[in-house]
Design an enzyme around this catalytic site. Sequence first.
Site, PDB file in Angstrom:
ATOM      1  N   LYS A 184      71.095  49.206  35.907  1.00  0.00           N
ATOM      2  CA  LYS A 184      71.644  48.192  36.802  1.00  0.00           C
ATOM      3  C   LYS A 184      72.324  47.087  36.016  1.00  0.00           C
ATOM      4  O   LYS A 184      71.854  46.663  34.951  1.00  0.00           O
ATOM      5  CB  LYS A 184      70.534  47.593  37.673  1.00  0.00           C
ATOM      6  CG  LYS A 184      69.969  48.579  38.679  1.00  0.00           C
ATOM      7  CD  LYS A 184      71.019  49.010  39.683  1.00  0.00           C
ATOM      8  CE  LYS A 184      70.473  50.050  40.639  1.00  0.00           C
ATOM      9  NZ  LYS A 184      71.442  50.423  41.673  1.00  0.00           N
ATOM     10  N   ASP A 213      75.595  50.632  37.241  1.00  0.00           N
ATOM     11  CA  ASP A 213      75.709  50.441  38.694  1.00  0.00           C
ATOM     12  C   ASP A 213      75.614  48.954  38.992  1.00  0.00           C
ATOM     13  O   ASP A 213      74.571  48.328  38.768  1.00  0.00           O
ATOM     14  CB  ASP A 213      74.579  51.207  39.386  1.00  0.00           C
ATOM     15  CG  ASP A 213      74.622  51.099  40.906  1.00  0.00           C
ATOM     16  OD1 ASP A 213      75.536  50.436  41.440  1.00  0.00           O
ATOM     17  OD2 ASP A 213      73.736  51.681  41.551  1.00  0.00           O
ATOM     18  N   GLU A 241      79.503  52.553  38.752  1.00  0.00           N
ATOM     19  CA  GLU A 241      79.184  52.742  40.172  1.00  0.00           C
ATOM     20  C   GLU A 241      79.289  51.433  40.955  1.00  0.00           C
ATOM     21  O   GLU A 241      78.820  50.386  40.503  1.00  0.00           O
ATOM     22  CB  GLU A 241      77.769  53.308  40.283  1.00  0.00           C
ATOM     23  CG  GLU A 241      77.330  53.669  41.689  1.00  0.00           C
ATOM     24  CD  GLU A 241      76.053  54.480  41.694  1.00  0.00           C
ATOM     25  OE1 GLU A 241      75.277  54.353  42.652  1.00  0.00           O
ATOM     26  OE2 GLU A 241      75.816  55.244  40.717  1.00  0.00           O
ATOM     27  N   GLU A 267      77.678  55.221  48.586  1.00  0.00           N
ATOM     28  CA  GLU A 267      76.355  55.175  49.212  1.00  0.00           C
ATOM     29  C   GLU A 267      76.349  54.295  50.459  1.00  0.00           C
ATOM     30  O   GLU A 267      75.433  54.413  51.281  1.00  0.00           O
ATOM     31  CB  GLU A 267      75.295  54.696  48.220  1.00  0.00           C
ATOM     32  CG  GLU A 267      75.373  53.231  47.840  1.00  0.00           C
ATOM     33  CD  GLU A 267      74.306  52.832  46.842  1.00  0.00           C
ATOM     34  OE1 GLU A 267      73.374  52.117  47.225  1.00  0.00           O
ATOM     35  OE2 GLU A 267      74.398  53.243  45.672  1.00  0.00           O
ATOM     36  N   ASP A 293      74.774  59.278  50.768  1.00  0.00           N
ATOM     37  CA  ASP A 293      73.327  59.352  50.922  1.00  0.00           C
ATOM     38  C   ASP A 293      73.042  60.237  52.125  1.00  0.00           C
ATOM     39  O   ASP A 293      73.409  59.900  53.252  1.00  0.00           O
ATOM     40  CB  ASP A 293      72.727  57.955  51.121  1.00  0.00           C
ATOM     41  CG  ASP A 293      71.216  57.961  51.070  1.00  0.00           C
ATOM     42  OD1 ASP A 293      70.605  58.708  51.865  1.00  0.00           O
ATOM     43  OD2 ASP A 293      70.644  57.245  50.240  1.00  0.00           O
ATOM     44  N   HIS A 320      73.622  60.054  46.488  1.00  0.00           N
ATOM     45  CA  HIS A 320      72.700  58.944  46.278  1.00  0.00           C
ATOM     46  C   HIS A 320      71.354  59.323  46.894  1.00  0.00           C
ATOM     47  O   HIS A 320      71.286  59.791  48.024  1.00  0.00           O
ATOM     48  CB  HIS A 320      73.261  57.693  46.956  1.00  0.00           C
ATOM     49  CG  HIS A 320      72.349  56.507  46.914  1.00  0.00           C
ATOM     50  ND1 HIS A 320      71.509  56.176  47.961  1.00  0.00           N
ATOM     51  CD2 HIS A 320      72.141  55.578  45.959  1.00  0.00           C
ATOM     52  CE1 HIS A 320      70.840  55.086  47.656  1.00  0.00           C
ATOM     53  NE2 HIS A 320      71.199  54.707  46.440  1.00  0.00           N
ATOM     54  N   GLU A 357      70.463  62.482  41.548  1.00  0.00           N
ATOM     55  CA  GLU A 357      69.815  61.259  41.089  1.00  0.00           C
ATOM     56  C   GLU A 357      68.297  61.378  41.229  1.00  0.00           C
ATOM     57  O   GLU A 357      67.793  61.848  42.244  1.00  0.00           O
ATOM     58  CB  GLU A 357      70.337  60.088  41.931  1.00  0.00           C
ATOM     59  CG  GLU A 357      69.714  58.750  41.634  1.00  0.00           C
ATOM     60  CD  GLU A 357      70.381  57.620  42.405  1.00  0.00           C
ATOM     61  OE1 GLU A 357      70.298  56.479  41.941  1.00  0.00           O
ATOM     62  OE2 GLU A 357      70.991  57.889  43.462  1.00  0.00           O
TER      63      GLU A 357
END
Length: 410
Positions: A184, A213, A241, A267, A293, A320, A357
Amino acid sequence: MAVNLGNYKIEKVEVFILKAGLGKQKFWSSQASFPERNSLLVKVTAGELYGWGEAGQYGPPEPVAAAIKHNLAPRIIGRQVQPTRIYEELYAFSRDFGQRGTYVEGISGIDIALWDLLGKITNVPVCELLGGAFREEIKVYATGCYYRHDDDNASTINVGESIEACSREAASFKEAGFRGVKIKIGLLSIQDDLKRCRAVRSALGMDLALMVDANHAYSVPTALRFLSEVEKEGLNVVWFEEPVIPEDLEGYRTIRSKSRTPISGGECSFTRFGFRDLLCGSGGPCVDIAQPDIAASGGLSEFMKICALASSFGVQVIPHVWGSGVGLAAGLHAVATLPPSPFTACPQYLENEPVIEFDRNPNPLRDELLSNWKFKLTDTGSLKVPLSSPGLGIEVDEAMLKKFEVTVDL
Protein backbone atom coordinates in the site's frame (compact mmCIF):
# COMPACT_ATOMS: atom_id res chain seq x y z
CA MET A 1 -28.29 -40.67 -14.36
CA ALA A 2 -29.46 -37.31 -15.70
CA VAL A 3 -30.53 -34.67 -13.20
CA ASN A 4 -33.92 -33.07 -13.67
CA LEU A 5 -33.18 -29.45 -12.82
CA GLY A 6 -36.89 -28.73 -12.79
CA ASN A 7 -37.13 -30.67 -9.55
CA TYR A 8 -35.10 -28.02 -7.77
CA LYS A 9 -36.85 -24.74 -7.02
CA ILE A 10 -35.48 -21.91 -4.90
CA GLU A 11 -37.22 -22.07 -1.54
CA LYS A 12 -35.25 -19.71 0.65
CA VAL A 13 -32.66 -16.93 0.44
CA GLU A 14 -30.87 -15.99 3.66
CA VAL A 15 -28.33 -13.31 4.49
CA PHE A 16 -25.69 -13.40 7.22
CA ILE A 17 -23.78 -10.30 8.33
CA LEU A 18 -20.42 -11.35 9.74
CA LYS A 19 -17.94 -9.19 11.64
CA ALA A 20 -14.61 -10.00 13.29
CA GLY A 21 -12.83 -7.33 15.32
CA LEU A 22 -9.07 -7.03 14.92
CA GLY A 23 -8.11 -5.18 18.10
CA LYS A 24 -4.42 -4.22 18.02
CA GLN A 25 -4.10 -5.80 14.57
CA LYS A 26 -5.99 -2.88 13.02
CA PHE A 27 -4.37 -1.52 9.85
CA TRP A 28 -4.70 1.39 7.42
CA SER A 29 -4.88 1.95 3.70
CA SER A 30 -4.68 5.41 2.18
CA GLN A 31 -8.41 5.85 2.68
CA ALA A 32 -9.36 4.42 6.07
CA SER A 33 -8.51 2.19 9.00
CA PHE A 34 -9.68 -1.40 9.24
CA PRO A 35 -10.61 -2.17 12.87
CA GLU A 36 -12.62 -5.22 11.80
CA ARG A 37 -13.20 -7.59 8.90
CA ASN A 38 -16.76 -7.94 7.69
CA SER A 39 -18.62 -10.00 5.14
CA LEU A 40 -22.12 -10.57 3.88
CA LEU A 41 -22.86 -14.20 3.07
CA VAL A 42 -25.84 -15.34 1.02
CA LYS A 43 -27.36 -18.81 1.34
CA VAL A 44 -29.81 -20.04 -1.31
CA THR A 45 -31.73 -23.26 -0.60
CA ALA A 46 -33.49 -25.60 -3.03
CA GLY A 47 -34.83 -28.82 -1.55
CA GLU A 48 -32.18 -30.46 0.60
CA LEU A 49 -29.32 -28.58 -1.10
CA TYR A 50 -28.00 -25.06 -0.67
CA GLY A 51 -25.34 -22.80 -2.10
CA TRP A 52 -23.17 -20.08 -0.55
CA GLY A 53 -22.29 -16.72 -2.00
CA GLU A 54 -20.62 -13.51 -0.84
CA ALA A 55 -21.93 -10.02 -1.53
CA GLY A 56 -19.88 -6.82 -1.54
CA GLN A 57 -16.33 -5.79 -0.66
CA TYR A 58 -15.47 -3.86 2.50
CA GLY A 59 -18.33 -1.37 2.58
CA PRO A 60 -21.12 -1.61 5.15
CA PRO A 61 -22.98 -4.89 4.60
CA GLU A 62 -26.31 -3.76 6.04
CA PRO A 63 -27.66 -1.90 2.96
CA VAL A 64 -26.78 -4.84 0.70
CA ALA A 65 -28.41 -7.31 3.10
CA ALA A 66 -31.57 -5.20 3.17
CA ALA A 67 -31.69 -5.00 -0.64
CA ILE A 68 -31.42 -8.78 -0.89
CA LYS A 69 -33.95 -9.50 1.84
CA HIS A 70 -36.66 -7.07 0.79
CA ASN A 71 -36.26 -6.59 -2.96
CA LEU A 72 -34.13 -9.25 -4.65
CA ALA A 73 -34.85 -12.50 -2.80
CA PRO A 74 -38.66 -12.33 -3.13
CA ARG A 75 -38.30 -12.16 -6.91
CA ILE A 76 -36.54 -15.52 -7.19
CA ILE A 77 -38.47 -17.69 -4.73
CA GLY A 78 -39.99 -20.61 -6.63
CA ARG A 79 -37.62 -20.20 -9.56
CA GLN A 80 -35.38 -22.85 -11.09
CA VAL A 81 -31.68 -22.63 -10.31
CA GLN A 82 -30.55 -20.73 -13.41
CA PRO A 83 -27.74 -18.37 -12.38
CA THR A 84 -27.16 -16.42 -15.59
CA ARG A 85 -30.86 -15.95 -16.38
CA ILE A 86 -31.61 -14.85 -12.82
CA TYR A 87 -28.67 -12.44 -12.90
CA GLU A 88 -29.95 -10.79 -16.07
CA GLU A 89 -33.49 -10.50 -14.74
CA LEU A 90 -32.46 -9.09 -11.37
CA TYR A 91 -30.17 -6.56 -13.03
CA ALA A 92 -32.95 -5.55 -15.43
CA PHE A 93 -35.29 -5.11 -12.44
CA SER A 94 -32.84 -2.82 -10.63
CA ARG A 95 -31.30 -1.05 -13.64
CA ASP A 96 -33.23 2.20 -13.19
CA PHE A 97 -31.97 2.70 -9.64
CA GLY A 98 -29.11 0.26 -9.04
CA GLN A 99 -26.54 0.15 -11.82
CA ARG A 100 -23.70 0.42 -9.29
CA GLY A 101 -23.12 -0.37 -5.66
CA THR A 102 -25.66 -1.90 -3.33
CA TYR A 103 -27.94 -3.73 -5.74
CA VAL A 104 -25.19 -5.07 -8.00
CA GLU A 105 -23.36 -6.30 -4.90
CA GLY A 106 -26.53 -8.03 -3.72
CA ILE A 107 -27.06 -9.66 -7.11
CA SER A 108 -23.40 -10.75 -7.05
CA GLY A 109 -23.89 -12.66 -3.82
CA ILE A 110 -27.03 -14.36 -5.09
CA ASP A 111 -25.32 -15.27 -8.34
CA ILE A 112 -22.33 -16.90 -6.63
CA ALA A 113 -24.67 -18.86 -4.34
CA LEU A 114 -26.70 -20.06 -7.34
CA TRP A 115 -23.59 -21.33 -9.12
CA ASP A 116 -22.53 -23.16 -5.96
CA LEU A 117 -26.03 -24.62 -5.66
CA LEU A 118 -26.15 -25.64 -9.34
CA GLY A 119 -22.82 -27.38 -8.94
CA LYS A 120 -24.15 -29.36 -5.98
CA ILE A 121 -27.31 -30.30 -7.87
CA THR A 122 -25.33 -31.56 -10.87
CA ASN A 123 -22.43 -32.90 -8.75
CA VAL A 124 -19.95 -30.80 -10.75
CA PRO A 125 -17.36 -28.18 -9.64
CA VAL A 126 -18.25 -24.60 -10.52
CA CYS A 127 -15.18 -24.20 -12.73
CA GLU A 128 -16.44 -27.06 -14.91
CA LEU A 129 -19.91 -25.51 -15.13
CA LEU A 130 -18.27 -22.28 -16.30
CA GLY A 131 -16.65 -24.07 -19.22
CA GLY A 132 -13.75 -26.07 -17.85
CA ALA A 133 -10.58 -25.51 -15.86
CA PHE A 134 -7.20 -24.79 -17.45
CA ARG A 135 -5.52 -25.45 -14.11
CA GLU A 136 -6.18 -26.91 -10.66
CA GLU A 137 -3.77 -24.59 -8.86
CA ILE A 138 -3.70 -20.82 -9.24
CA LYS A 139 -0.51 -18.77 -8.90
CA VAL A 140 -0.97 -15.99 -6.35
CA TYR A 141 0.60 -12.80 -5.14
CA ALA A 142 0.52 -11.60 -1.53
CA THR A 143 -1.42 -8.47 -0.70
CA GLY A 144 -0.03 -6.94 2.47
CA CYS A 145 2.32 -4.25 3.78
CA TYR A 146 -0.55 -2.00 4.79
CA TYR A 147 0.19 0.75 7.27
CA ARG A 148 0.40 -1.01 10.65
CA HIS A 149 -0.99 1.60 13.03
CA ASP A 150 -3.57 0.90 15.74
CA ASP A 151 -4.41 4.54 16.53
CA ASP A 152 -7.60 6.24 15.30
CA ASN A 153 -5.64 9.18 13.90
CA ALA A 154 -3.62 8.47 10.76
CA SER A 155 -1.46 11.55 11.26
CA THR A 156 0.12 10.05 14.40
CA ILE A 157 1.75 7.20 12.48
CA ASN A 158 5.44 6.71 13.19
CA VAL A 159 6.84 6.78 9.67
CA GLY A 160 10.14 5.13 10.50
CA GLU A 161 8.56 2.28 12.43
CA SER A 162 5.98 1.82 9.67
CA ILE A 163 8.68 1.48 7.03
CA GLU A 164 10.60 -1.04 9.15
CA ALA A 165 7.41 -3.06 9.72
CA CYS A 166 6.70 -2.97 5.99
CA SER A 167 10.18 -4.30 5.24
CA ARG A 168 9.87 -7.13 7.79
CA GLU A 169 6.47 -8.12 6.44
CA ALA A 170 7.76 -8.20 2.86
CA ALA A 171 10.68 -10.38 3.95
CA SER A 172 8.21 -12.78 5.61
CA PHE A 173 6.31 -13.13 2.33
CA LYS A 174 9.52 -13.98 0.52
CA GLU A 175 10.39 -16.57 3.17
CA ALA A 176 6.87 -18.06 2.91
CA GLY A 177 7.34 -18.71 -0.80
CA PHE A 178 5.40 -15.91 -2.47
CA ARG A 179 6.68 -14.82 -5.87
CA GLY A 180 5.04 -11.39 -5.83
CA VAL A 181 3.96 -8.81 -3.24
CA LYS A 182 1.57 -5.87 -3.47
CA ILE A 183 2.01 -3.06 -0.95
CA LYS A 184 0.00 0.00 0.00
CA ILE A 185 0.97 3.58 -0.72
CA GLY A 186 -0.90 6.89 -0.57
CA LEU A 187 -1.32 7.49 3.17
CA LEU A 188 2.01 9.29 3.54
CA SER A 189 3.93 11.77 1.41
CA ILE A 190 5.43 10.64 -1.87
CA GLN A 191 8.90 10.75 -0.35
CA ASP A 192 7.91 8.59 2.61
CA ASP A 193 6.06 6.13 0.40
CA LEU A 194 9.09 5.92 -1.87
CA LYS A 195 11.06 4.94 1.24
CA ARG A 196 8.52 2.14 1.78
CA CYS A 197 9.00 0.98 -1.81
CA ARG A 198 12.80 1.03 -1.49
CA ALA A 199 12.64 -0.91 1.78
CA VAL A 200 10.35 -3.54 0.31
CA ARG A 201 12.41 -3.89 -2.85
CA SER A 202 15.50 -4.37 -0.71
CA ALA A 203 13.73 -7.04 1.36
CA LEU A 204 12.41 -8.87 -1.70
CA GLY A 205 15.44 -8.60 -3.92
CA MET A 206 15.03 -8.10 -7.66
CA ASP A 207 13.72 -11.59 -8.44
CA LEU A 208 10.33 -11.15 -6.75
CA ALA A 209 7.56 -9.01 -8.24
CA LEU A 210 6.57 -5.75 -6.53
CA MET A 211 3.22 -4.04 -7.10
CA VAL A 212 1.88 -0.84 -5.49
CA ASP A 213 -1.69 0.20 -4.72
CA ALA A 214 -2.64 3.80 -3.90
CA ASN A 215 -6.38 3.14 -3.43
CA HIS A 216 -7.02 6.27 -5.55
CA ALA A 217 -5.16 8.62 -3.19
CA TYR A 218 -3.35 10.66 -5.86
CA SER A 219 -4.13 13.33 -8.40
CA VAL A 220 -2.80 12.84 -11.91
CA PRO A 221 0.26 15.10 -11.36
CA THR A 222 1.08 13.42 -8.04
CA ALA A 223 0.76 9.94 -9.53
CA LEU A 224 3.06 10.93 -12.40
CA ARG A 225 5.62 12.36 -9.96
CA PHE A 226 5.58 9.12 -8.00
CA LEU A 227 5.97 6.99 -11.12
CA SER A 228 8.77 9.19 -12.40
CA GLU A 229 10.78 8.52 -9.24
CA VAL A 230 9.95 4.80 -9.24
CA GLU A 231 11.07 4.37 -12.84
CA LYS A 232 14.15 6.57 -12.43
CA GLU A 233 15.33 4.48 -9.45
CA GLY A 234 14.71 1.19 -11.22
CA LEU A 235 12.42 -0.20 -8.51
CA ASN A 236 10.81 -2.41 -11.16
CA VAL A 237 7.17 -2.03 -10.14
CA VAL A 238 5.07 -4.56 -12.06
CA TRP A 239 1.90 -2.49 -11.87
CA PHE A 240 0.50 0.66 -10.24
CA GLU A 241 -3.01 0.04 -8.94
CA GLU A 242 -5.76 2.66 -8.59
CA PRO A 243 -3.53 5.73 -8.93
CA VAL A 244 -6.49 8.15 -9.14
CA ILE A 245 -10.19 8.12 -8.28
CA PRO A 246 -12.20 5.58 -10.29
CA GLU A 247 -14.40 8.27 -11.83
CA ASP A 248 -11.42 9.95 -13.50
CA LEU A 249 -11.14 7.79 -16.60
CA GLU A 250 -9.23 10.43 -18.54
CA GLY A 251 -6.82 10.70 -15.63
CA TYR A 252 -6.17 6.97 -15.93
CA ARG A 253 -5.53 7.36 -19.65
CA THR A 254 -3.16 10.26 -19.09
CA ILE A 255 -1.10 8.33 -16.54
CA ARG A 256 -1.05 5.22 -18.71
CA SER A 257 0.10 7.20 -21.77
CA LYS A 258 2.97 8.85 -19.88
CA SER A 259 4.30 5.84 -17.99
CA ARG A 260 6.19 2.64 -18.78
CA THR A 261 4.62 1.01 -15.69
CA PRO A 262 1.39 -0.92 -16.33
CA ILE A 263 -1.72 0.60 -14.75
CA SER A 264 -4.41 -1.48 -13.07
CA GLY A 265 -7.85 -0.76 -11.64
CA GLY A 266 -11.48 -1.78 -11.59
CA GLU A 267 -12.28 -2.96 -8.08
CA CYS A 268 -14.71 -0.04 -7.85
CA SER A 269 -16.30 -0.76 -11.25
CA PHE A 270 -19.54 -2.64 -11.69
CA THR A 271 -20.86 -4.99 -14.39
CA ARG A 272 -19.64 -5.33 -17.95
CA PHE A 273 -20.96 -1.83 -18.64
CA GLY A 274 -18.61 -0.31 -16.07
CA PHE A 275 -15.69 -2.21 -17.57
CA ARG A 276 -16.77 -1.17 -21.05
CA ASP A 277 -16.13 2.41 -19.90
CA LEU A 278 -12.68 1.42 -18.60
CA LEU A 279 -11.79 -0.24 -21.89
CA CYS A 280 -13.41 1.87 -24.60
CA GLY A 281 -12.50 5.39 -25.60
CA SER A 282 -10.67 7.39 -28.22
CA GLY A 283 -7.48 7.09 -26.19
CA GLY A 284 -7.76 3.34 -25.79
CA PRO A 285 -8.22 1.39 -22.55
CA CYS A 286 -7.70 3.17 -19.22
CA VAL A 287 -5.90 0.18 -17.75
CA ASP A 288 -3.51 -2.58 -18.69
CA ILE A 289 -4.97 -4.89 -16.05
CA ALA A 290 -8.67 -5.05 -15.09
CA GLN A 291 -9.51 -6.03 -11.51
CA PRO A 292 -13.21 -6.82 -11.06
CA ASP A 293 -14.31 -7.98 -7.64
CA ILE A 294 -16.51 -11.01 -8.27
CA ALA A 295 -18.49 -10.41 -5.07
CA ALA A 296 -19.27 -6.83 -6.12
CA SER A 297 -19.18 -6.45 -9.90
CA GLY A 298 -21.88 -8.96 -10.81
CA GLY A 299 -20.90 -12.39 -9.56
CA LEU A 300 -19.54 -15.24 -11.63
CA SER A 301 -22.05 -14.73 -14.45
CA GLU A 302 -20.90 -11.18 -15.09
CA PHE A 303 -17.24 -11.94 -14.42
CA MET A 304 -17.16 -14.20 -17.47
CA LYS A 305 -18.61 -11.42 -19.63
CA ILE A 306 -16.09 -8.90 -18.26
CA CYS A 307 -13.26 -11.30 -19.09
CA ALA A 308 -14.50 -11.77 -22.64
CA LEU A 309 -14.73 -8.01 -23.10
CA ALA A 310 -11.27 -7.40 -21.63
CA SER A 311 -9.66 -10.08 -23.79
CA SER A 312 -10.90 -8.37 -26.94
CA PHE A 313 -8.87 -5.30 -25.92
CA GLY A 314 -5.76 -7.26 -24.92
CA VAL A 315 -6.30 -6.37 -21.27
CA GLN A 316 -5.49 -8.95 -18.59
CA VAL A 317 -7.96 -9.73 -15.81
CA ILE A 318 -6.70 -10.28 -12.26
CA PRO A 319 -9.68 -10.21 -9.90
CA HIS A 320 -9.70 -8.21 -6.70
CA VAL A 321 -10.30 -10.55 -3.75
CA TRP A 322 -10.85 -9.26 -0.24
CA GLY A 323 -13.58 -10.96 1.78
CA SER A 324 -14.25 -14.32 3.36
CA GLY A 325 -13.30 -17.84 2.36
CA VAL A 326 -16.45 -18.02 0.24
CA GLY A 327 -15.35 -15.14 -1.97
CA LEU A 328 -11.82 -16.51 -2.28
CA ALA A 329 -13.15 -19.94 -3.30
CA ALA A 330 -15.33 -18.31 -5.96
CA GLY A 331 -12.31 -16.40 -7.25
CA LEU A 332 -10.20 -19.54 -7.50
CA HIS A 333 -12.88 -21.35 -9.53
CA ALA A 334 -13.26 -18.33 -11.80
CA VAL A 335 -9.54 -17.88 -12.48
CA ALA A 336 -9.18 -21.61 -13.12
CA THR A 337 -11.31 -21.10 -16.26
CA LEU A 338 -9.23 -18.27 -17.74
CA PRO A 339 -6.86 -19.07 -20.62
CA PRO A 340 -3.36 -17.62 -20.71
CA SER A 341 -3.58 -14.04 -21.91
CA PRO A 342 -2.25 -13.94 -24.56
CA PHE A 343 -2.26 -17.67 -25.13
CA THR A 344 1.09 -19.46 -24.91
CA ALA A 345 2.30 -23.03 -24.57
CA CYS A 346 4.38 -22.05 -21.54
CA PRO A 347 2.54 -19.45 -19.39
CA GLN A 348 4.71 -17.12 -17.32
CA TYR A 349 3.90 -15.65 -13.91
CA LEU A 350 2.54 -12.09 -14.07
CA GLU A 351 3.11 -11.97 -17.82
CA ASN A 352 0.40 -14.13 -19.36
CA GLU A 353 -0.56 -16.71 -16.73
CA PRO A 354 -3.82 -15.95 -14.87
CA VAL A 355 -3.18 -15.26 -11.17
CA ILE A 356 -5.19 -14.27 -8.13
CA GLU A 357 -4.78 -11.96 -5.16
CA PHE A 358 -4.17 -13.57 -1.76
CA ASP A 359 -4.81 -11.06 1.03
CA ARG A 360 -2.46 -11.71 3.94
CA ASN A 361 -3.96 -9.28 6.43
CA PRO A 362 -5.62 -10.76 9.53
CA ASN A 363 -9.03 -12.17 8.57
CA PRO A 364 -10.81 -14.81 10.68
CA LEU A 365 -13.63 -14.85 8.11
CA ARG A 366 -11.19 -16.24 5.56
CA ASP A 367 -9.13 -18.48 7.84
CA GLU A 368 -11.70 -19.88 10.30
CA LEU A 369 -15.07 -19.85 8.52
CA LEU A 370 -14.81 -22.97 6.37
CA SER A 371 -15.09 -26.45 7.85
CA ASN A 372 -13.55 -28.45 5.02
CA TRP A 373 -10.94 -26.24 3.37
CA LYS A 374 -7.83 -24.26 4.29
CA PHE A 375 -6.12 -21.91 1.87
CA LYS A 376 -2.46 -22.95 1.99
CA LEU A 377 0.35 -21.76 -0.25
CA THR A 378 1.89 -24.62 -2.21
CA ASP A 379 5.57 -25.08 -3.02
CA THR A 380 4.92 -23.44 -6.40
CA GLY A 381 3.46 -20.26 -4.85
CA SER A 382 -0.09 -21.30 -5.69
CA LEU A 383 -3.45 -21.99 -4.07
CA LYS A 384 -5.32 -25.15 -4.93
CA VAL A 385 -8.84 -24.80 -6.35
CA PRO A 386 -11.32 -26.50 -3.97
CA LEU A 387 -12.29 -29.51 -6.10
CA SER A 388 -12.90 -32.24 -3.53
CA SER A 389 -16.63 -31.44 -3.43
CA PRO A 390 -19.09 -30.17 -6.06
CA GLY A 391 -20.02 -26.53 -6.43
CA LEU A 392 -17.45 -24.19 -4.91
CA GLY A 393 -16.03 -27.16 -3.01
CA ILE A 394 -16.35 -25.49 0.40
CA GLU A 395 -18.65 -25.76 3.39
CA VAL A 396 -19.34 -23.02 5.93
CA ASP A 397 -18.80 -24.08 9.52
CA GLU A 398 -22.12 -23.41 11.25
CA ALA A 399 -20.39 -22.86 14.62
CA MET A 400 -18.10 -20.23 13.10
CA LEU A 401 -21.06 -18.67 11.33
CA LYS A 402 -22.81 -18.20 14.67
CA LYS A 403 -19.60 -16.92 16.27
CA PHE A 404 -19.17 -14.10 13.76
CA GLU A 405 -22.80 -13.34 12.87
CA VAL A 406 -24.17 -9.96 13.91
CA THR A 407 -27.93 -9.61 14.29
CA VAL A 408 -29.23 -6.44 12.66
CA ASP A 409 -32.78 -5.20 12.08
CA LEU A 410 -33.08 -4.81 8.32
